[in-house]
Write an enzyme that holds these catalytic residues in place. Sequence first.
Site, PDB file in Angstrom:
ATOM      1  N   ARG A 179     -41.312 -17.935  10.719  1.00 61.18           N
ATOM      2  CA  ARG A 179     -40.299 -18.965  10.487  1.00 61.18           C
ATOM      3  C   ARG A 179     -40.826 -20.388  10.663  1.00 61.18           C
ATOM      4  O   ARG A 179     -40.104 -21.280  11.091  1.00 61.18           O
ATOM      5  CB  ARG A 179     -39.072 -18.738  11.378  1.00 61.18           C
ATOM      6  CG  ARG A 179     -38.320 -17.442  11.073  1.00 61.18           C
ATOM      7  CD  ARG A 179     -37.748 -17.436   9.650  1.00 61.18           C
ATOM      8  NE  ARG A 179     -37.092 -16.166   9.359  1.00 61.18           N
ATOM      9  CZ  ARG A 179     -37.681 -15.134   8.764  1.00 61.18           C
ATOM     10  NH1 ARG A 179     -38.952 -15.225   8.397  1.00 61.18           N
ATOM     11  NH2 ARG A 179     -37.020 -14.028   8.519  1.00 61.18           N
ATOM     12  N   SER A 228     -28.693 -17.360   9.653  1.00 65.78           N
ATOM     13  CA  SER A 228     -29.164 -16.871  10.955  1.00 65.78           C
ATOM     14  C   SER A 228     -29.436 -18.046  11.884  1.00 65.78           C
ATOM     15  O   SER A 228     -30.194 -18.950  11.547  1.00 65.78           O
ATOM     16  CB  SER A 228     -30.429 -16.040  10.789  1.00 65.78           C
ATOM     17  OG  SER A 228     -30.162 -14.860  10.072  1.00 65.78           O
ATOM     18  N   GLU A 298     -33.320 -21.122  14.942  1.00 65.78           N
ATOM     19  CA  GLU A 298     -33.873 -21.068  13.587  1.00 65.78           C
ATOM     20  C   GLU A 298     -33.247 -22.173  12.743  1.00 65.78           C
ATOM     21  O   GLU A 298     -33.911 -22.788  11.914  1.00 65.78           O
ATOM     22  CB  GLU A 298     -33.598 -19.701  12.950  1.00 65.78           C
ATOM     23  CG  GLU A 298     -34.182 -19.540  11.563  1.00 65.78           C
ATOM     24  CD  GLU A 298     -34.086 -18.118  11.040  1.00 65.78           C
ATOM     25  OE1 GLU A 298     -33.945 -17.956   9.827  1.00 65.78           O
ATOM     26  OE2 GLU A 298     -34.143 -17.168  11.857  1.00 65.78           O
TER      27      GLU A 298
END
Length: 307
Positions: A179, A228, A298
């Site tokens: 990520r 998310s 995130e």
Amino acid sequence: MTFPDITPDLKVAMPDLRGRLLANQSLAELTWFRVGGPAQVLFTPADEDDLAYFLKQLPGEVPVTVVGVGSNLIVRDGGIAGVVIRLSPRGFGEANAEGDVVSAGSAALDKRVAETAASANISGLEFFFGIPGTIGGALRMNAGANGAETKDVLIEASGIGRDGKKHAFSHADMKFVYRNSGVDPSIIFTSARFRGQIAAPEAIRARMNEVQTHRETAQPIREKTGGSTFKNPSGHSAWKLIDAAGCRGLRVGGAQVSEMHCNFLINTGAATGHDIETLGETVRARVKENSGIELHWEIKRIGIEQN
């Protein structure tokens, strides 16, 4: 909150600018959460050359922030000082395929890139169909879903530095990790090329249908959400940790942990950016207390706090 209007000075300093400059432009309408204060200046460049010209002429002390379609973003209620750059589909949204390679501008929706690949019988990019963002965000965050990530298919990317110079980045240059990428945060990605594999069209469409079905049945995609919220810790699922900490359905003001998928936060209608971020921090604290595991955001959080 209202910022001083610096657009007249910018226009004088950049007589050949073709893009659009807007002062004190609300950003709430540009994020999926529908929250946040204004941008001091919102700049939408006409194309890559226009962006390079703007960055070269922009005084170095003026902060620059880049946003995409706002699907993975909390803009704080105080807004964002300096210039917010938003690349438009008109100048940066192309997507085309040749052989087993798909080329795309950084404002192209991930879903469109998956569709472009599928139309050319290119497999391997189906995971993009389930990511509600743009290619620019995918490059910056090594976006992934359904067991695949951007790093698995990227050949190379292009971008422009804060000084207006254009740069090319190989796969190795991107320094992908989970990520995130290791490219200088001041680089604004403008395009990328991806490689898949030629495959049977029915198999590609079946995989894309699986991705879409998973999103519709497991995620609150009809809500005002940012996707998310937290990264999955190594060896764990964030949603399971959140659920075990008793946070499913938890509320702060107009923000709520989704009942459907508790790694999603939602704006129930009247949330502020402060509500959503406070809820996220509350979830992090409860998970830490319950499991000893620290969750990491995130979703990107940018701007000035305003209680």
